[in-house]
Motif scaffolding. Structure first.
Motif, PDB file in Angstrom:
ATOM      1  N   ILE A 149       9.575  -8.995  -5.518  1.00 45.05           N
ATOM      2  CA  ILE A 149       8.506  -7.816  -5.002  1.00 45.05           C
ATOM      3  C   ILE A 149       7.524  -8.196  -4.079  1.00 45.05           C
ATOM      4  CG2 ILE A 149       7.276  -6.122  -5.688  1.00 45.05           C
ATOM      5  CD1 ILE A 149       8.418  -5.986  -8.339  1.00 45.05           C
ATOM      6  N   VAL A 152       6.953  -3.867  -1.622  1.00 46.91           N
ATOM      7  CA  VAL A 152       6.735  -2.779  -2.317  1.00 46.91           C
ATOM      8  C   VAL A 152       5.031  -2.389  -2.427  1.00 46.91           C
ATOM      9  CG1 VAL A 152       6.668  -1.795  -4.799  1.00 46.91           C
ATOM     10  CG2 VAL A 152       8.719  -2.874  -3.842  1.00 46.91           C
ATOM     11  N   TRP A 153       4.211  -3.760  -2.547  1.00 50.68           N
ATOM     12  CA  TRP A 153       2.861  -3.354  -2.438  1.00 50.68           C
ATOM     13  C   TRP A 153       2.414  -2.832  -1.397  1.00 50.68           C
ATOM     14  CZ3 TRP A 153       2.989  -3.290  -7.312  1.00 50.68           C
ATOM     15  CH2 TRP A 153       3.440  -4.095  -7.848  1.00 50.68           C
ATOM     16  N   ILE A 155       3.745  -0.842   0.738  1.00 51.12           N
ATOM     17  CA  ILE A 155       4.192   0.615   0.763  1.00 51.12           C
ATOM     18  C   ILE A 155       3.253   1.554  -0.360  1.00 51.12           C
ATOM     19  CG2 ILE A 155       6.046   2.055  -0.250  1.00 51.12           C
ATOM     20  CD1 ILE A 155       8.089   0.171   0.310  1.00 51.12           C
ATOM     21  N   SER A 186       3.065 -10.470  -9.682  1.00 50.51           N
ATOM     22  CA  SER A 186       4.637 -10.448  -9.327  1.00 50.51           C
ATOM     23  C   SER A 186       5.367 -11.710  -9.146  1.00 50.51           C
ATOM     24  CB  SER A 186       4.810  -9.378  -8.448  1.00 50.51           C
ATOM     25  OG  SER A 186       4.533  -9.974  -7.119  1.00 50.51           O
ATOM     26  N   LEU A 193      13.214  -7.018  -7.698  1.00 48.78           N
ATOM     27  CA  LEU A 193      13.944  -5.748  -7.475  1.00 48.78           C
ATOM     28  C   LEU A 193      15.292  -6.120  -7.960  1.00 48.78           C
ATOM     29  CD1 LEU A 193      12.159  -4.638  -4.122  1.00 48.78           C
ATOM     30  CD2 LEU A 193      11.657  -3.899  -6.289  1.00 48.78           C
TER      31      LEU A 193
END
Length: 201
Positions: A149, A152-153, A155, A186, A193
């Protein structure tokens, strides 16, 4: 003020990250400076191209280039026994750079009144673009394309800023701390993911 501070934090963090990876790969001093600069400014350059900002805007950041060069020089002169902790501190610097630049990119696109999709893309590209270029030049698989991951952060930053959930400088600094912490957590706990492997017989 928030913009300048986040730019400075991101520039130092990614310049240091690029320089350390270059030294890990045994690049010469010129290679160390090139990889450090590319890591610090690559994401912003890609973002500018995609959201309609002239590329020449990159060369107006004289102070940040000086900060990046100074950061790289300091890292290059560090004793080797301190740099051997790269796996620990390198990921931390990378987390700081991702958070600072993702927020910076989202603010930039939001201030230009771009739609939410462009704000999210700007956050992702600014936060991870320099790291992608760095990893490719170093012959490594980019973090953002692995199951780990990472993007994603960025986003999340784009969505929170794009939908005006977070607007004030204090909220932006809290977001910076939160995203940095989430990235550290993470990779520490190896959050991933979903991944699908293809086996070809």
């Amino acid at each position: 003020m928030t913009w300048d501070v986040l730019s400075m934090i991101g520039t130092v963090a990614f310049a240091v990250s690029g320089a350390i990876i270059a030294m890990e790969e045994e690049y010469d001093i010129l290679g160390v400076y090139i990889l450090g600069i590319v890591t610090a400014f690559g994401g912003g350059a890609i973002r500018n191209l995609l959201i309609g900002v002239p590329v020449s805007a990159l060369w107006e950041q004289g102070l940040f280039f000086q900060i990046a060069l100074l950061s790289i020089t300091i890292v290059f002169l560090f004793p080797n026994k301190l740099l051997k902790h790269w796996q620990k501190w390198g990921n931390f610097f990378d987390a700081i750079g991702l958070s600072a630049f993702a927020i910076q990119g989202a603010i930039y696109a939001s201030d230009m009144n771009h739609p939410i999709s462009a704000i999210v893309v700007a956050a992702v590209l600014t936060g991870s673009g320099g790291g992608i270029v760095r990893d490719l030049l170093a012959g490594r698989k980019p973090l953002v394309l692995k199951s780990e991951i990472y993007a994603v952060w960025a986003i999340l930053c784009g969505l929170l800023i794009g939908f005006k959930v977070i607007t004030s400088p204090v909220e932006l600094y809290m977001l910076f701390i939160t995203i940095t912490a989430l990235r550290v957590i993470s990779y520490t706990y190896k959050w991933k993911l979903p991944i699908k492997r293809l086996t070809i017989s």
